[in-house]
Scaffold this active site. Structure first.
Site, PDB file in Angstrom:
ATOM      1  CG  LEU A 292      62.397  12.165  51.753  1.00 17.59           C
ATOM      2  CD1 LEU A 292      61.410  11.841  50.638  1.00 17.59           C
ATOM      3  CD2 LEU A 292      62.849  13.619  51.641  1.00 17.59           C
ATOM      4  CG  ASP A 293      61.366  15.186  58.288  1.00 15.53           C
ATOM      5  OD1 ASP A 293      62.396  14.568  58.627  1.00 15.53           O
ATOM      6  OD2 ASP A 293      61.277  16.423  58.271  1.00 15.53           O
ATOM      7  NE  ARG A 294      55.303   9.501  61.639  1.00 14.08           N
ATOM      8  CZ  ARG A 294      54.106   9.938  62.069  1.00 14.08           C
ATOM      9  NH1 ARG A 294      53.007   9.597  61.429  1.00 14.08           N
ATOM     10  NH2 ARG A 294      54.010  10.693  63.143  1.00 14.08           N
TER      11      ARG A 294
END
Length: 239
Positions: free
Chosen positions: A101-103
């Site tokens: 998952l993206d930051r």
């Protein structure tokens, strides 16, 4: 765990000896002789026997609620990682996240030591559905819903598979839409790029489901082991 690796590790066989056990039909899974040495098995789901001896696995499966600002990596010089959220006893060998998952994206992240399961859950042919809830900076319309159902074309060319977009609510005061999106791909920044192709921007994103797994009320930053029922639901992805 791959059946051949399990046999080699637990019975201390050579590769040749392991192969011979299959040829002699000494290996069974759930009471049936198998010749598939690459089969993914877990003793919580399968009865594994080799020449009359029961073998046990020790794979782990965690459902983690990733908060915003945390990166999906083992280590990072600047940011907290998903592994930093785990207690020391949970950080077993071979533990990896299933995808990333993206930051700035929060939500459900499955982590497991079962590398074969990770591969299969991420393989495009499996079409594992991921469900996201998002806040969009403009009014999402029925035209957008239809465009997603047709397959969004990114601004830089690639086309996505059809996706199910559901409008949950629209706030006229803030001009923000609240939506839910189900996709079966895992392209880089896919959800954000899909909305950008429609001239809109994702301002908040949360993954709430992956395959049969649901985030539900798990507090951000916390994690838990999968239940026996959840693990049983993943059995369909073992091969």
């Amino acid at each position: 765990m791959r059946l051949d690796k399990l046999i080699e590790e637990q019975l201390q066989t050579s590769r040749k000896e392991m192969k011979r056990l299959f040829l002699r039909k000494k290996v069974s899974v759930d009471g049936k002789i198998t010749l598939n040495d690459s089969q993914n098995v877990d003793s919580e789901l399968h009865q594994i026997e080799v020449d009359g001896q029961r073998l046990l696995t020790n794979e782990v499966y965690y459902l983690l609620a990733k908060p915003k600002g945390v990166v999906t990596a083992k280590r990072d010089r600047e940011h907290q990682t998903v592994f930093d959220l785990l207690k020391s006893e949970a950080k077993v060998d071979q533990l990896v996240p299933v995808g990333r998952l993206d930051r700035d994206t929060e939500g459900l992240l499955l982590m497991t030591s079962n590398g074969q399961l990770v591969y299969d859950l991420l393989h495009p042919t499996k079409k594992v559905v991921k469900v996201y809830q998002a806040v969009i900076n403009e009014h999402v319309t029925q035209e957008d819903v239809e465009a997603f159902a047709e397959g969004i074309v990114f601004l830089d060319g690639p086309k996505c598979q059809p996706a199910q977009l559901t409008i949950l609510a629209y706030d006229e005061k803030t001009n923000e839409s609240f939506v839910e999106l189900a996709i079966s791909e895992g392209k880089f920044h896919q959800v954000k790029k899909m909305f950008l192709a429609c001239g809109k921007k994702v301002i908040a994103l949360k993954r709430v489901a992956m395959g049969p797994l649901r985030l539900e009320n798990l507090e951000m930053g916390s994690y838990r082991k999968l239940t026996a029922e959840e693990l049983q639901q993943l059995k369909a992805y073992f091969r």
